[in-house]
Design a protein around this motif. Structure first.
Motif, PDB file in Angstrom:
ATOM      1  N   GLU A 143     -12.867  -6.409  13.181  1.00  0.00           N
ATOM      2  CA  GLU A 143     -11.442  -6.744  13.178  1.00  0.00           C
ATOM      3  C   GLU A 143     -10.888  -6.781  11.756  1.00  0.00           C
ATOM      4  N   PHE A 144      -9.660  -6.302  11.607  1.00  0.00           N
ATOM      5  CA  PHE A 144      -9.000  -6.298  10.300  1.00  0.00           C
ATOM      6  C   PHE A 144      -7.487  -6.312  10.509  1.00  0.00           C
ATOM      7  N   VAL A 145      -6.776  -6.603   9.434  1.00  0.00           N
ATOM      8  CA  VAL A 145      -5.313  -6.616   9.483  1.00  0.00           C
ATOM      9  C   VAL A 145      -4.809  -5.202   9.198  1.00  0.00           C
ATOM     10  N   LEU A 146      -4.008  -4.664  10.102  1.00  0.00           N
ATOM     11  CA  LEU A 146      -3.513  -3.289   9.985  1.00  0.00           C
ATOM     12  C   LEU A 146      -2.118  -3.275   9.359  1.00  0.00           C
ATOM     13  N   PRO A 147      -2.004  -2.761   8.129  1.00  0.00           N
ATOM     14  CA  PRO A 147      -0.677  -2.630   7.518  1.00  0.00           C
ATOM     15  C   PRO A 147       0.026  -1.367   8.014  1.00  0.00           C
ATOM     16  N   SER A 148       1.243  -1.180   7.604  1.00  0.00           N
ATOM     17  CA  SER A 148       1.987   0.026   7.974  1.00  0.00           C
ATOM     18  C   SER A 148       1.355   1.238   7.302  1.00  0.00           C
ATOM     19  N   LEU A 149       1.659   2.423   7.826  1.00  0.00           N
ATOM     20  CA  LEU A 149       1.140   3.647   7.217  1.00  0.00           C
ATOM     21  C   LEU A 149       1.596   3.780   5.767  1.00  0.00           C
ATOM     22  N   GLU A 150       2.824   3.380   5.499  1.00  0.00           N
ATOM     23  CA  GLU A 150       3.341   3.458   4.131  1.00  0.00           C
ATOM     24  C   GLU A 150       2.529   2.568   3.192  1.00  0.00           C
ATOM     25  N   GLU A 151       2.225   1.348   3.654  1.00  0.00           N
ATOM     26  CA  GLU A 151       1.438   0.428   2.834  1.00  0.00           C
ATOM     27  C   GLU A 151      -0.001   0.924   2.688  1.00  0.00           C
ATOM     28  N   GLN A 152      -0.560   1.503   3.749  1.00  0.00           N
ATOM     29  CA  GLN A 152      -1.911   2.070   3.669  1.00  0.00           C
ATOM     30  C   GLN A 152      -1.988   3.138   2.580  1.00  0.00           C
ATOM     31  N   LYS A 153      -0.984   4.006   2.550  1.00  0.00           N
ATOM     32  CA  LYS A 153      -0.976   5.088   1.565  1.00  0.00           C
ATOM     33  C   LYS A 153      -0.894   4.536   0.144  1.00  0.00           C
ATOM     34  N   LYS A 154      -0.131   3.460  -0.041  1.00  0.00           N
ATOM     35  CA  LYS A 154      -0.041   2.837  -1.364  1.00  0.00           C
ATOM     36  C   LYS A 154      -1.388   2.244  -1.777  1.00  0.00           C
ATOM     37  N   LEU A 362     -11.131  -3.875  -4.300  1.00  0.00           N
ATOM     38  CA  LEU A 362     -10.976  -3.759  -2.850  1.00  0.00           C
ATOM     39  C   LEU A 362     -10.391  -5.035  -2.259  1.00  0.00           C
ATOM     40  N   GLN A 363     -10.935  -6.170  -2.706  1.00  0.00           N
ATOM     41  CA  GLN A 363     -10.439  -7.446  -2.191  1.00  0.00           C
ATOM     42  C   GLN A 363      -8.969  -7.640  -2.541  1.00  0.00           C
ATOM     43  N   GLN A 364      -8.619  -7.263  -3.772  1.00  0.00           N
ATOM     44  CA  GLN A 364      -7.228  -7.389  -4.205  1.00  0.00           C
ATOM     45  C   GLN A 364      -6.323  -6.471  -3.387  1.00  0.00           C
ATOM     46  N   ALA A 365      -6.782  -5.232  -3.159  1.00  0.00           N
ATOM     47  CA  ALA A 365      -5.966  -4.267  -2.420  1.00  0.00           C
ATOM     48  C   ALA A 365      -5.779  -4.689  -0.968  1.00  0.00           C
ATOM     49  N   PHE A 366      -6.871  -5.135  -0.326  1.00  0.00           N
ATOM     50  CA  PHE A 366      -6.784  -5.475   1.090  1.00  0.00           C
ATOM     51  C   PHE A 366      -6.204  -6.866   1.324  1.00  0.00           C
ATOM     52  N   SER A 367      -6.171  -7.696   0.281  1.00  0.00           N
ATOM     53  CA  SER A 367      -5.549  -9.015   0.445  1.00  0.00           C
ATOM     54  C   SER A 367      -4.045  -8.891   0.621  1.00  0.00           C
ATOM     55  N   THR A 368      -3.488  -7.774   0.159  1.00  0.00           N
ATOM     56  CA  THR A 368      -2.043  -7.562   0.321  1.00  0.00           C
ATOM     57  C   THR A 368      -1.680  -7.286   1.772  1.00  0.00           C
ATOM     58  N   THR A 369      -2.721  -7.017   2.612  1.00  0.00           N
ATOM     59  CA  THR A 369      -2.443  -6.736   4.023  1.00  0.00           C
ATOM     60  C   THR A 369      -2.486  -7.998   4.866  1.00  0.00           C
ATOM     61  N   LYS A 370      -2.803  -9.141   4.246  1.00  0.00           N
ATOM     62  CA  LYS A 370      -2.946 -10.377   5.030  1.00  0.00           C
ATOM     63  C   LYS A 370      -1.640 -11.154   5.065  1.00  0.00           C
TER      64      LYS A 370
END
Length: 370
Positions: A143-154, A362-370
């Motif tokens: 399980e993970f938090v799914l951001p928008s496609l736009e945010e994923q690309k960033k 990685l932690q910094q990048a994926f923390s923006t999705t929480k």
């Protein structure tokens, strides 16, 4: 943003029906050893067809699929399939993750599988001791938090830019380690080469097998304890134990060798033996233990996967020089290895720091999705 399971954002994949395929059509086959664990790339494949395909050659892969090795998953066999392997075949030892691009990008899935959260999930989920594995279903339950496609690309753009520089530094450190390994190999060859006065013996005739009172399974290993456990795994000490009654206390050093892994260790202190393929050698009179250890390093057995290798080693022919020549060789190799081991520790320390930096990003990048 919402929490989803990995399987929720993937498309279905398929397996090949060999009977329905042209018998002579050639496919590139990606097995577990095809993926470089440090570069995360497919570096080699074999050619197969319907007539000679291995039983594990079942899964059809496409461009931008993410492959994750489910057998021994902590070895981190992970890559994105490049275009040249579109519609080719991979082993059932991989979980094939095909992104539903309406929901997620392939690169986002790839980076997700490198995060500490996923690695810890796999470590907690894997089953089996000598041959740990997870299932495709296990991977897709993450399980993970799914951001928008736009945010994923960033996120992917930021990580791509940062990791390009990090990868260059990592390649340099690994090249340095390779150079040190080549130097050590040349030193072993120089001082362990056969002399004219050497006597030849079968390996099994120059050692006795030390048989412990008990060998411990990996699931029994403690993270802390009074006595170190030595087994066939790559790391030198593999766990700890507290029961002194099964301690191996010999009058001199011993050589530990992995029947499955062919890993070699020189042990000069009391220890507890790990199970499943841990062989313990004590050389006969007239053969120095450290010399035997270096001989094993200089003459590695060709790997046969996770099969047992002692049947090959015991029949190997060993050219044994005089004890004086052995001791001179050991002294010379010890002197060089003392310096090269310092270099290895230095480069491995830098690789650890690079790994820490990668996880921090990685932690910094994926923390923006929480």
């Amino acid at each position: 943003m919402k929490t989803v399971k990995l399987g929720d954002v993937l498309e279905k994949t398929s397996t090949i029906k060999w009977r329905e395929r042209p018998q002579d059509h050639i496919y590139s086959y990606v097995d577990l050893t095809s993926v470089d664990r440090s570069r995360h790339e497919i570096i080699q494949t074999s050619k197969i067809n319907a007539k000679n395909a291995p039983s594990r050659a079942q899964k059809i892969i496409k461009t931008d699929d993410v492959l994750f090795g489910t057998t021994r998953p902590t070895l981190n066999r992970l890559c994105i399939v490049p275009g040249e392997y579109d519609e080719q075949i991979c082993s059932t030892g991989f979980c094939v993750l095909r992104a539903n691009t309406d929901l997620v990008t392939p690169s986002f899935v790839y980076y997700l599988l490198t995060t500490k959260a996923f690695v810890e999930y796999v470590e907690a989920t894997q089953r089996g001791t000598s041959y740990p594995a997870v299932t495709d279903k296990d991977v897709k339950q993450f399980e993970f938090v799914l951001p928008s496609l736009e945010e994923q690309k960033k996120i992917v753009e930021r990580l791509d830019a940062a990791f390009k520089k990090i990868s260059a530094a990592e390649v340099l450190m690994r090249r340095n380690l390779d150079n040190v390994a080549m130097l050590q190999k040349s030193i072993l060859h120089k001082y362990l080469s056969v002399s004219d006065s050497a006597r030849t013996h079968r390996f099994e005739d120059i050692i006795s097998l030390v048989r412990p009172k008990e060998k411990l399974q990996q699931k029994q290993f403690l993270s802390e304890g009074s006595y170190p456990i030595i087994s066939q795994e790559a790391s030198f000490i593999n766990g700890y134990w507290n029961d002194q009654t099964i301690l191996i206390e010999d009058n001199g050093p011993l050589v530990v060798w992995g029947d499955h892994t062919t890993v070699v260790k020189y042990v000069d202190f009391p220890f507890v033996a790990g199970a499943d393929g841990t062989k313990i050698f004590k050389p006969i009179h007239g053969i120095d233990t450290k010399w035997l250890y270096y001989w094993l390093l200089a003459n590695p057995i060709d790997k046969l996967g996770y099969a047992r290798h002692y049947r090959i080693l015991k029949a190997s022919i060993v050219s044994v020089p005089s004890i004086e020549t052995q001791l001179k060789a050991v002294k010379a190799v010890d002197s060089v290895f003392a310096r090269t081991d310092k270099l290895i520790k230095k480069f491995e320390y830098k690789l650890d720091k690079i790994s820490d930096l990668r996880q921090s990003l990685l932690q910094q990048a994926f923390s923006t999705t929480k």
